[in-house]
Design a protein around this motif. Structure first.
Motif, PDB file in Angstrom:
ATOM      1  N   ASN A   2     232.414  49.374 116.288  1.00 30.94           N
ATOM      2  CA  ASN A   2     233.001  49.865 115.054  1.00 30.94           C
ATOM      3  C   ASN A   2     231.957  50.520 114.173  1.00 30.94           C
ATOM      4  O   ASN A   2     230.768  50.282 114.313  1.00 30.94           O
ATOM      5  CB  ASN A   2     233.643  48.708 114.286  1.00 30.94           C
ATOM      6  CG  ASN A   2     234.781  48.087 115.052  1.00 30.94           C
ATOM      7  OD1 ASN A   2     235.342  48.702 115.929  1.00 30.94           O
ATOM      8  ND2 ASN A   2     235.108  46.864 114.716  1.00 30.94           N
ATOM      9  N   ASP A   3     232.407  51.317 113.202  1.00 30.06           N
ATOM     10  CA  ASP A   3     231.509  51.956 112.248  1.00 30.06           C
ATOM     11  C   ASP A   3     231.378  51.117 110.991  1.00 30.06           C
ATOM     12  O   ASP A   3     231.426  51.627 109.887  1.00 30.06           O
ATOM     13  CB  ASP A   3     232.047  53.352 111.889  1.00 30.06           C
ATOM     14  CG  ASP A   3     231.954  54.299 113.057  1.00 30.06           C
ATOM     15  OD1 ASP A   3     231.032  54.129 113.870  1.00 30.06           O
ATOM     16  OD2 ASP A   3     232.799  55.194 113.153  1.00 30.06           O
ATOM     17  N   GLN A   4     231.200  49.818 111.151  1.00 27.76           N
ATOM     18  CA  GLN A   4     231.104  48.933 110.004  1.00 27.76           C
ATOM     19  C   GLN A   4     229.633  48.737 109.653  1.00 27.76           C
ATOM     20  O   GLN A   4     228.798  48.549 110.517  1.00 27.76           O
ATOM     21  CB  GLN A   4     231.780  47.613 110.308  1.00 27.76           C
ATOM     22  CG  GLN A   4     233.247  47.820 110.606  1.00 27.76           C
ATOM     23  CD  GLN A   4     233.944  46.554 111.022  1.00 27.76           C
ATOM     24  OE1 GLN A   4     233.335  45.541 111.256  1.00 27.76           O
ATOM     25  NE2 GLN A   4     235.244  46.627 111.116  1.00 27.76           N
ATOM     26  N   GLY A   5     229.347  48.756 108.369  1.00 31.40           N
ATOM     27  CA  GLY A   5     227.962  48.630 107.920  1.00 31.40           C
ATOM     28  C   GLY A   5     227.649  47.265 107.351  1.00 31.40           C
ATOM     29  O   GLY A   5     228.412  46.312 107.494  1.00 31.40           O
ATOM     30  N   ARG A   6     226.519  47.163 106.703  1.00 35.94           N
ATOM     31  CA  ARG A   6     226.035  45.902 106.162  1.00 35.94           C
ATOM     32  C   ARG A   6     226.978  45.298 105.129  1.00 35.94           C
ATOM     33  O   ARG A   6     226.969  44.099 104.931  1.00 35.94           O
ATOM     34  CB  ARG A   6     224.670  46.106 105.519  1.00 35.94           C
ATOM     35  CG  ARG A   6     223.538  46.272 106.498  1.00 35.94           C
ATOM     36  CD  ARG A   6     222.283  46.489 105.706  1.00 35.94           C
ATOM     37  NE  ARG A   6     221.041  45.955 106.083  1.00 35.94           N
ATOM     38  CZ  ARG A   6     220.711  44.739 106.481  1.00 35.94           C
ATOM     39  NH1 ARG A   6     221.596  43.854 106.618  1.00 35.94           N
ATOM     40  NH2 ARG A   6     219.493  44.388 106.762  1.00 35.94           N
ATOM     41  N   LEU A  38     233.477  42.485 117.437  1.00 39.77           N
ATOM     42  CA  LEU A  38     233.641  42.639 115.988  1.00 39.77           C
ATOM     43  C   LEU A  38     232.936  43.876 115.443  1.00 39.77           C
ATOM     44  O   LEU A  38     233.264  44.341 114.358  1.00 39.77           O
ATOM     45  CB  LEU A  38     233.102  41.408 115.261  1.00 39.77           C
ATOM     46  CG  LEU A  38     233.871  40.114 115.451  1.00 39.77           C
ATOM     47  CD1 LEU A  38     233.157  38.977 114.744  1.00 39.77           C
ATOM     48  CD2 LEU A  38     235.289  40.254 114.928  1.00 39.77           C
ATOM     49  N   GLY A  39     231.941  44.356 116.168  1.00 43.00           N
ATOM     50  CA  GLY A  39     231.144  45.463 115.649  1.00 43.00           C
ATOM     51  C   GLY A  39     230.170  44.999 114.589  1.00 43.00           C
ATOM     52  O   GLY A  39     229.915  45.692 113.610  1.00 43.00           O
ATOM     53  N   ALA A  45     227.499  37.175 114.069  1.00 42.50           N
ATOM     54  CA  ALA A  45     228.425  36.478 114.969  1.00 42.50           C
ATOM     55  C   ALA A  45     227.975  35.038 115.184  1.00 42.50           C
ATOM     56  O   ALA A  45     228.786  34.109 115.137  1.00 42.50           O
ATOM     57  CB  ALA A  45     228.535  37.214 116.299  1.00 42.50           C
ATOM     58  N   LEU A  46     226.691  34.833 115.400  1.00 42.57           N
ATOM     59  CA  LEU A  46     226.154  33.496 115.633  1.00 42.57           C
ATOM     60  C   LEU A  46     226.371  32.590 114.423  1.00 42.57           C
ATOM     61  O   LEU A  46     226.787  31.431 114.560  1.00 42.57           O
ATOM     62  CB  LEU A  46     224.669  33.589 115.969  1.00 42.57           C
ATOM     63  CG  LEU A  46     223.988  32.341 116.471  1.00 42.57           C
ATOM     64  CD1 LEU A  46     224.666  31.797 117.718  1.00 42.57           C
ATOM     65  CD2 LEU A  46     222.517  32.627 116.749  1.00 42.57           C
ATOM     66  N   ASN A  47     226.150  33.117 113.235  1.00 42.48           N
ATOM     67  CA  ASN A  47     226.389  32.329 112.017  1.00 42.48           C
ATOM     68  C   ASN A  47     227.847  31.908 111.909  1.00 42.48           C
ATOM     69  O   ASN A  47     228.156  30.760 111.574  1.00 42.48           O
ATOM     70  CB  ASN A  47     225.979  33.125 110.775  1.00 42.48           C
ATOM     71  CG  ASN A  47     224.478  33.292 110.659  1.00 42.48           C
ATOM     72  OD1 ASN A  47     223.702  32.584 111.295  1.00 42.48           O
ATOM     73  ND2 ASN A  47     224.068  34.260 109.857  1.00 42.48           N
ATOM     74  N   LYS A  48     228.752  32.831 112.183  1.00 47.18           N
ATOM     75  CA  LYS A  48     230.183  32.521 112.122  1.00 47.18           C
ATOM     76  C   LYS A  48     230.573  31.520 113.204  1.00 47.18           C
ATOM     77  O   LYS A  48     231.384  30.621 112.971  1.00 47.18           O
ATOM     78  CB  LYS A  48     231.030  33.794 112.238  1.00 47.18           C
ATOM     79  CG  LYS A  48     230.893  34.726 111.070  1.00 47.18           C
ATOM     80  CD  LYS A  48     231.367  34.094 109.785  1.00 47.18           C
ATOM     81  CE  LYS A  48     231.256  35.059 108.627  1.00 47.18           C
ATOM     82  NZ  LYS A  48     231.631  34.439 107.361  1.00 47.18           N
ATOM     83  N   LEU A  49     230.001  31.653 114.394  1.00 48.72           N
ATOM     84  CA  LEU A  49     230.307  30.714 115.478  1.00 48.72           C
ATOM     85  C   LEU A  49     229.847  29.303 115.119  1.00 48.72           C
ATOM     86  O   LEU A  49     230.572  28.332 115.342  1.00 48.72           O
ATOM     87  CB  LEU A  49     229.653  31.183 116.781  1.00 48.72           C
ATOM     88  CG  LEU A  49     230.312  32.403 117.420  1.00 48.72           C
ATOM     89  CD1 LEU A  49     229.395  33.015 118.465  1.00 48.72           C
ATOM     90  CD2 LEU A  49     231.661  32.039 118.016  1.00 48.72           C
ATOM     91  N   HIS A  50     228.674  29.177 114.534  1.00 45.97           N
ATOM     92  CA  HIS A  50     228.192  27.858 114.114  1.00 45.97           C
ATOM     93  C   HIS A  50     229.099  27.265 113.028  1.00 45.97           C
ATOM     94  O   HIS A  50     229.402  26.073 113.041  1.00 45.97           O
ATOM     95  CB  HIS A  50     226.753  27.937 113.603  1.00 45.97           C
ATOM     96  CG  HIS A  50     225.739  28.017 114.683  1.00 45.97           C
ATOM     97  ND1 HIS A  50     225.510  27.006 115.592  1.00 45.97           N
ATOM     98  CD2 HIS A  50     224.871  29.010 115.030  1.00 45.97           C
ATOM     99  CE1 HIS A  50     224.558  27.354 116.427  1.00 45.97           C
ATOM    100  NE2 HIS A  50     224.165  28.579 116.110  1.00 45.97           N
ATOM    101  N   GLU A  51     229.524  28.112 112.120  1.00 49.14           N
ATOM    102  CA  GLU A  51     230.426  27.664 111.053  1.00 49.14           C
ATOM    103  C   GLU A  51     231.764  27.208 111.631  1.00 49.14           C
ATOM    104  O   GLU A  51     232.300  26.159 111.246  1.00 49.14           O
ATOM    105  CB  GLU A  51     230.621  28.800 110.049  1.00 49.14           C
ATOM    106  CG  GLU A  51     231.306  28.389 108.780  1.00 49.14           C
ATOM    107  CD  GLU A  51     231.368  29.516 107.765  1.00 49.14           C
ATOM    108  OE1 GLU A  51     232.176  29.394 106.828  1.00 49.14           O
ATOM    109  OE2 GLU A  51     230.635  30.526 107.901  1.00 49.14           O
ATOM    110  N   LEU A  52     232.302  27.981 112.564  1.00 50.93           N
ATOM    111  CA  LEU A  52     233.562  27.607 113.210  1.00 50.93           C
ATOM    112  C   LEU A  52     233.423  26.305 113.994  1.00 50.93           C
ATOM    113  O   LEU A  52     234.326  25.466 113.984  1.00 50.93           O
ATOM    114  CB  LEU A  52     234.033  28.710 114.152  1.00 50.93           C
ATOM    115  CG  LEU A  52     234.897  29.795 113.560  1.00 50.93           C
ATOM    116  CD1 LEU A  52     235.108  30.904 114.569  1.00 50.93           C
ATOM    117  CD2 LEU A  52     236.221  29.248 113.081  1.00 50.93           C
TER     118      LEU A  52
END
Length: 76
Positions: A2-6, A38-39, A45-52
């Motif tokens: 995706n073209d998603q930025g910071r 997710l782009g 991604a790792l931070n979100k996975l740990h949170e989940l």
């Protein structure tokens, strides 16, 4: 990718959707695979996975010296 930025914010639901919309629900994913879907960066991604993992039934397992896979358990 995706073209998603910071400035793009990813919610926990975004990560959960990556797991739920796969063809093979039982196949574990790496943080890099989640990031590609997710782009976003691997770190995001790792931070979100740990949170989940802390907040839901998402599980992970170390599969090498520096590798980890993630999955949602299938309850039968």
């Amino acid at each position: 990718m995706n073209d998603q930025g910071r400035d793009t914010t990813f919610e926990l639901e975004d990560v959960t959707t990556v797991f739920e919309e796969r063809d093979d629900y039982a196949e574990p994913l790496t943080a890099s695979e989640v990031a590609d879907e997710l782009g976003c960066s691997r770190r995001t991604a790792l931070n979100k996975l740990h949170e989940l993992e802390a907040e839901t039934d998402l599980m992970s397992k170390t599969v090498g010296a520096r590798s980890r896979v993630w999955w949602i358990p299938v309850h039968v």
